[in-house]
Scaffold this active site. Structure first.
Site, PDB file in Angstrom:
ATOM      1  N   ASP A  56       0.893  -1.167  -0.003  1.00  9.85           N
ATOM      2  CA  ASP A  56      -0.041  -0.064  -0.187  1.00  9.85           C
ATOM      3  C   ASP A  56       0.683   1.417  -0.132  1.00  9.85           C
ATOM      4  O   ASP A  56       0.244   2.304   0.247  1.00  9.85           O
ATOM      5  CB  ASP A  56      -1.001  -0.022   1.312  1.00  9.85           C
ATOM      6  CG  ASP A  56      -0.407  -0.034   2.639  1.00  9.85           C
ATOM      7  OD1 ASP A  56       0.779  -0.778   2.526  1.00  9.85           O
ATOM      8  OD2 ASP A  56      -0.838   0.594   3.435  1.00  9.85           O
ATOM      9  N   HIS A  57       2.338   1.130  -0.195  1.00  9.83           N
ATOM     10  CA  HIS A  57       2.905   2.249  -0.299  1.00  9.83           C
ATOM     11  C   HIS A  57       4.002   2.411  -1.442  1.00  9.83           C
ATOM     12  O   HIS A  57       4.555   3.384  -1.881  1.00  9.83           O
ATOM     13  CB  HIS A  57       4.085   2.164   0.988  1.00  9.83           C
ATOM     14  CG  HIS A  57       3.254   2.848   2.186  1.00  9.83           C
ATOM     15  ND1 HIS A  57       3.074   3.802   2.759  1.00  9.83           N
ATOM     16  CD2 HIS A  57       2.414   1.457   2.690  1.00  9.83           C
ATOM     17  CE1 HIS A  57       2.162   3.637   3.914  1.00  9.83           C
ATOM     18  NE2 HIS A  57       1.819   2.473   3.935  1.00  9.83           N
ATOM     19  N   HIS A  96       8.224  -1.191  12.185  1.00  7.98           N
ATOM     20  CA  HIS A  96       7.019  -1.903  11.053  1.00  7.98           C
ATOM     21  C   HIS A  96       7.756  -2.515  10.238  1.00  7.98           C
ATOM     22  O   HIS A  96       7.178  -3.640  10.018  1.00  7.98           O
ATOM     23  CB  HIS A  96       6.487  -0.379  10.629  1.00  7.98           C
ATOM     24  CG  HIS A  96       5.496  -0.851   9.588  1.00  7.98           C
ATOM     25  ND1 HIS A  96       4.133  -1.213  10.196  1.00  7.98           N
ATOM     26  CD2 HIS A  96       5.238  -0.699   8.352  1.00  7.98           C
ATOM     27  CE1 HIS A  96       3.427  -1.608   9.160  1.00  7.98           C
ATOM     28  NE2 HIS A  96       3.912  -1.242   7.821  1.00  7.98           N
TER      29      HIS A  96
HETATM   30 ZN   LIG Z   1       0.516   1.447   5.142  1.00  9.59          ZN
END
Ligand SMILES: [Zn+2]
Length: 270
Positions: free
Chosen positions: A100-101, A187
């Site tokens: 999603d990046h 993360h």
């Molecule tokens: Zn994300």
């Protein structure tokens, strides 16, 4: 010399469970959250920080995240709103390589791609529990080839199309005047947050996935998608300290409450 401008490019939304957004805290249940990219008009060129997700990829690989994205919410669609083409972007900075990046990188074939040295290394051979996060490899044929070699599988011919020029960096540093990258691992291994200094307002500190939302910061609660939760909490604290030190405004990566208040392109911050 023109002043730096920052545009927030809406990338549509996804759904995850509340227990993933707020690890071991919840509450559980569907949580729809925004994704976006950041375009910086700078005297050295145009930079894009993160490129959102690719709708077809999510439908194919993670349909349970229920993507909602219009044509206008793709990278070409958002650039068109600003009368720009993908080839007008000079640099892509990826906070990390979760799907999603980096889903829009494939449109930005003429840009130089900047990322953390460690991030580029690990996304070719992620931990088993990171496989879905690192599932979109369209940002680099070389990485896709390395992954298929590791897994001893054939390379999808659709992935054998594009590898950008990479410029890998490490440590906290100012990559262009007023554009700062701060290491915020946890993360992922090589995660970066970005601060942009502007002439007419407080600096903008984009947390990326080191902090999904204001609520994450208030609760000191990381998301459940992580490599190292202890490092993740340290990165949350680091962001809080950086914001205080620089009097910066925090912009969170996936915050359904804050996002409606952000100025979206064609509006901008300067
Ligand atoms: Zn994300």
């Amino acid at each position: 010399m023109a002043d730096t401008k920052v545009y927030i490019l809406d990338g549509g939304s996804l759904v995850i469970d509340g227990f993933h957004a707020f690890w071991n805290r919840g509450p559980g249940g569907e949580l729809r959250f925004p994704t976006y990219s950041v375009l910086i008009e700078h005297e050295d060129g145009r930079y894009i920080f993160d490129t959102g997700y690719d709708y077809d990829h999510v439908q194919k690989v993670l349909p349970f995240e229920k993507p909602l994205q219009t044509k206008e919410q793709t990278i070409p669609g958002q650039l068109e709103k600003l009368n720009l083409k993908p080839s007008d972007v000079n640099y892509v900075i990826n906070s990390h390589y979760h799907f999603d990046h980096c889903g829009g990188n494939k449109h930005l074939t003429t840009a130089c791609t900047i990322c953390h040295t460690k991030e580029l290394e690990v996304c070719a051979c992620p931990q088993p529990f990171e496989m879905l996060g690192y599932s979109d490899l369209t940002f680099s044929s070389d990485v896709a080839k390395e992954r298929s070699d590791q897994l001893k599988t054939a390379l999808d011919p659709e992935l054998d199309i594009f590898t950008p020029t990479f410029e890998t960096v490490s440590g906290d540093q100012e990559i262009a005047k007023g554009i700062w990258l701060f290491e915020t691992p946890g993360h992922t291994a090589g995660h970066y947050s970005m601060m942009v200094e502007l002439k007419n307002r407080r600096p903008m500190l984009f947390t990326a996935d080191a902090c999904y939302s204001q609520k994450s910061m208030d609760m000191m609660c990381i998301a459940s998608f992580h490599l190292d939760p202890t490092a993740g909490v340290e990165s949350l604290k680091k962001l809080k300290t950086l914001a205080e030190k620089h009097d910066a405004e925090l912009f969170y990566s996936h915050d359904p409450d804050s996002f409606p208040n952000y100025v979206k392109a064609p509006g901008f911050y300067s």
